[in-house]
Write an enzyme that holds these catalytic residues in place. Structure first.
Site, PDB file in Angstrom:
ATOM      1  N   ASP A 134       0.850  -1.190   0.000  1.00 33.45           N
ATOM      2  CA  ASP A 134       0.000   0.000   0.000  1.00 33.45           C
ATOM      3  C   ASP A 134       0.884   1.238   0.000  1.00 33.45           C
ATOM      4  O   ASP A 134       1.711   1.414   0.901  1.00 33.45           O
ATOM      5  CB  ASP A 134      -0.899  -0.016   1.242  1.00 33.45           C
ATOM      6  CG  ASP A 134      -2.040   0.988   1.133  1.00 33.45           C
ATOM      7  OD1 ASP A 134      -2.296   1.492   0.026  1.00 33.45           O
ATOM      8  OD2 ASP A 134      -2.675   1.256   2.164  1.00 33.45           O
ATOM      9  N   HIS A 141      -3.925  13.929   0.514  1.00 35.03           N
ATOM     10  CA  HIS A 141      -4.258  13.054   1.639  1.00 35.03           C
ATOM     11  C   HIS A 141      -3.154  13.098   2.702  1.00 35.03           C
ATOM     12  O   HIS A 141      -3.441  13.261   3.895  1.00 35.03           O
ATOM     13  CB  HIS A 141      -4.462  11.615   1.153  1.00 35.03           C
ATOM     14  CG  HIS A 141      -4.645  10.625   2.270  1.00 35.03           C
ATOM     15  ND1 HIS A 141      -5.781  10.593   3.057  1.00 35.03           N
ATOM     16  CD2 HIS A 141      -3.828   9.650   2.755  1.00 35.03           C
ATOM     17  CE1 HIS A 141      -5.663   9.630   3.960  1.00 35.03           C
ATOM     18  NE2 HIS A 141      -4.487   9.050   3.807  1.00 35.03           N
ATOM     19  N   ARG A 150      -0.059  16.331  13.165  1.00 37.49           N
ATOM     20  CA  ARG A 150       1.210  16.965  13.532  1.00 37.49           C
ATOM     21  C   ARG A 150       1.177  18.485  13.398  1.00 37.49           C
ATOM     22  O   ARG A 150       2.135  19.155  13.737  1.00 37.49           O
ATOM     23  CB  ARG A 150       2.345  16.425  12.645  1.00 37.49           C
ATOM     24  CG  ARG A 150       2.806  15.022  13.000  1.00 37.49           C
ATOM     25  CD  ARG A 150       3.972  14.610  12.144  1.00 37.49           C
ATOM     26  NE  ARG A 150       3.612  14.619  10.722  1.00 37.49           N
ATOM     27  CZ  ARG A 150       3.031  13.597  10.091  1.00 37.49           C
ATOM     28  NH1 ARG A 150       2.797  12.497  10.741  1.00 37.49           N
ATOM     29  NH2 ARG A 150       2.731  13.677   8.813  1.00 37.49           N
ATOM     30  N   GLU A 209      -9.179   4.102  -2.876  1.00 41.51           N
ATOM     31  CA  GLU A 209      -7.906   3.844  -3.547  1.00 41.51           C
ATOM     32  C   GLU A 209      -8.157   3.098  -4.852  1.00 41.51           C
ATOM     33  O   GLU A 209      -9.228   2.556  -5.084  1.00 41.51           O
ATOM     34  CB  GLU A 209      -6.985   2.980  -2.664  1.00 41.51           C
ATOM     35  CG  GLU A 209      -6.759   3.549  -1.275  1.00 41.51           C
ATOM     36  CD  GLU A 209      -5.610   2.885  -0.523  1.00 41.51           C
ATOM     37  OE1 GLU A 209      -4.731   2.265  -1.165  1.00 41.51           O
ATOM     38  OE2 GLU A 209      -5.596   2.989   0.714  1.00 41.51           O
ATOM     39  N   GLN A 248      -5.507   2.330  14.662  1.00 37.05           N
ATOM     40  CA  GLN A 248      -4.340   2.783  13.896  1.00 37.05           C
ATOM     41  C   GLN A 248      -3.529   3.825  14.671  1.00 37.05           C
ATOM     42  O   GLN A 248      -2.307   3.752  14.761  1.00 37.05           O
ATOM     43  CB  GLN A 248      -4.827   3.383  12.568  1.00 37.05           C
ATOM     44  CG  GLN A 248      -3.718   3.897  11.656  1.00 37.05           C
ATOM     45  CD  GLN A 248      -4.281   4.603  10.404  1.00 37.05           C
ATOM     46  OE1 GLN A 248      -5.488   4.643  10.176  1.00 37.05           O
ATOM     47  NE2 GLN A 248      -3.389   5.149   9.599  1.00 37.05           N
ATOM     48  N   TYR A 252       0.436   2.661  15.630  1.00 40.11           N
ATOM     49  CA  TYR A 252       1.273   2.816  14.432  1.00 40.11           C
ATOM     50  C   TYR A 252       2.720   3.226  14.669  1.00 40.11           C
ATOM     51  O   TYR A 252       3.554   3.086  13.786  1.00 40.11           O
ATOM     52  CB  TYR A 252       0.598   3.751  13.422  1.00 40.11           C
ATOM     53  CG  TYR A 252       0.889   5.224  13.576  1.00 40.11           C
ATOM     54  CD1 TYR A 252       1.820   5.846  12.735  1.00 40.11           C
ATOM     55  CD2 TYR A 252       0.234   5.986  14.523  1.00 40.11           C
ATOM     56  CE1 TYR A 252       2.071   7.208  12.870  1.00 40.11           C
ATOM     57  CE2 TYR A 252       0.484   7.335  14.656  1.00 40.11           C
ATOM     58  CZ  TYR A 252       1.404   7.946  13.828  1.00 40.11           C
ATOM     59  OH  TYR A 252       1.658   9.275  13.947  1.00 40.11           O
TER      60      TYR A 252
END
Ligand code: CA
Length: 425
Positions: A134, A141, A150, A209, A248, A252
């Site tokens: 992926d 995005h 962030r 996607e 996630q 992550y």
């Protein structure tokens, strides 16, 4: 020669003008008919064509094809034959179903074993996907997610404009359109808490996607350059990379996506060949500041103009169009992705799937995930039935559609559709 793409060609099979499957498409898929007969096929309009039966009846004479190549439950053996052979097969199918060709057109007996109505078929996983990668190739995005997590100053990581960021995903949980997806259980860190809790994800999301399927590559240790990359491409599918944002977010760091991603991804059943997409090439985004390293240089016309749509259908309700994007928004192109993937000598196999990453565009209605559309839950989406969504609810169906059109023609991918089932405690 791509004679199959001739936009003036008409078929003796009826095709409605808004169909994704005119005679210029000729996608490949695997279907089951009459409950037990599995075959590789293609489709024109709403008519499916059994390629194994066509082959048995001698319609592919002169093309070097193994006898049982279409009597398989995946496309992998066919893909292994490579792009020139696939091109010959598409060209031949276009000839057989051209309105000027009467051989099969007038033979009802043969038609009875070759043609099926698509609504009477069950579409199966078209490919045995050995490896799934992926990417993360949409600048919009990556920027949106970066801003949310962030802040604006550090939205894009320092590597992002220098290489197509990607990770190795899980292929065992990739399913075909129509299979429902169960909301995952897992660990998450509630807002303000110091320790995690276990439960059903509260932030179930889709990712809009497209995935490309590769041909056999080179031996381990050899790379595929951007100039060579297109010979190693088979076709594309729509890809919904289901994501649990709360799982996630907690898991992550530092190795990247894991259980928030690998509980399911859904693909559309008909693989549209890169040859069919030729008329829809377009100019890729400029990459000047910074310019990529030379091994990532590629031609300008390596992007594809493919319109993408996402619909959310609540249980028992109507479809709501919630996103409209386009494959051409991708910053990193498919040939750059493949060249980067193999630049270290990593080998690829026939039937590997490489997904684009969520394809978002510049405007808020072009965003390809709930995370972005609802801006991590701060701006819930309003649906036609008056309900709101921050993330997806049990019973919601997500439908993604993809198609290309220009002044002369339209062709597309059909759809990938799946419903969210409640978590299993
Ligand atoms: Ca993804």
């Amino acid at each position: 020669m791509l004679t199959a793409n001739d936009p003036s060609r008409k078929s003796w099979i009826e095709v409605s003008p808004d169909s994704d499957f005119p005679i210029q498409n000729i996608p490949f898929g695997v279907f089951m008919a009459n409950d037990d007969h599995i075959s590789i096929g293609t489709r024109i309009g709403d008519t499916a064509i059994d390629l194994a039966a066509l082959h048995q009846l001698g319609y592919f004479e002169g093309i070097s094809l193994p006898e049982d190549v279409f009597l398989q439950d995946t496309l992998n053996d066919f893909i292994t034959l490579g792009r020139p052979t696939v091109r010959q097969v598409r060209n031949r199918i276009a000839e057989i179903f051209d309105i000027k060709n009467t051989s099969l057109q007038t033979n009802k007996e043969q038609q009875a074993v070759i043609l099926f109505k698509v609504e009477e078929l069950q579409m199966l996983m078209p490919v045995f996907i050995q490896d799934y990668t992926d990417f993360y190739s949409s600048r919009e995005h990556a920027t949106n997610v970066g801003i949310m997590f962030r802040g604006k100053e550090n939205a894009l990581m320092p590597n992002w404009l220098h290489l197509p960021v990607g990770y190795h995903g899980r292929s065992s949980s990739i399913v075909v359109s129509g299979e429902n997806i169960r909301r995952p259980m897992g660990q998450m860190l509630p807002p303000g808490a110091d320790t995690p809790v276990f439960g059903a994800s509260k932030a179930m999301d889709f990712e809009l996607e497209m995935g490309f399927i590769t041909n056999d590559g080179k031996p381990l240790g050899e790379r595929i350059t951007t100039e060579e990359a297109e010979e190693y491409l088979f076709g594309m599918v729509i890809f919904n990379d289901w994501s649990a944002r709360d799982l996630q977010k907690w898991e992550y760091v530092p190795l990247g996506p894991f259980l928030g991603k690998n509980f399911g991804s859904s693909i559309s059943p008909w693989v549209v060949s890169f040859d069919a997409l030729e008329p829809f090439r377009t100019t890729r985004p400029k990459q000047e500041n910074p310019a990529p390293l030379p091994y990532l240089n590629c031609a300008e016309n390596t992007a594809y103009d493919i319109k993408l749509e996402v619909y959310l259908q609540p249980e028992g309700g109507e479809e709501n169009l919630i996103s409209e994007s386009n494959h051409k928004y991708l910053y990193w192109t498919i040939v750059q992705q493949l060249a980067h993937h193999t630049v270290n000598g990593c080998n690829i196999n026939a039937g590997d799937l490489m997904a684009s990453g969520t394809i978002s565009g510049p405007e808020p209605n072009n965003y390809g995930s709930m995370l972005e559309l609802s801006w991590k839950g701060e701006k819930p989406l309003k649906l036609k039935d008056g309900s709101e969504r921050k993330y997806l609810l049990d019973g919601d169906t997500i439908i993604m559609r993809a198609f290309c059109e220009n002044a002369e023609q339209r062709l597309g991918f059909g759809e990938v559709r799946s419903k969210i089932l409640p978590a299993k405690n």
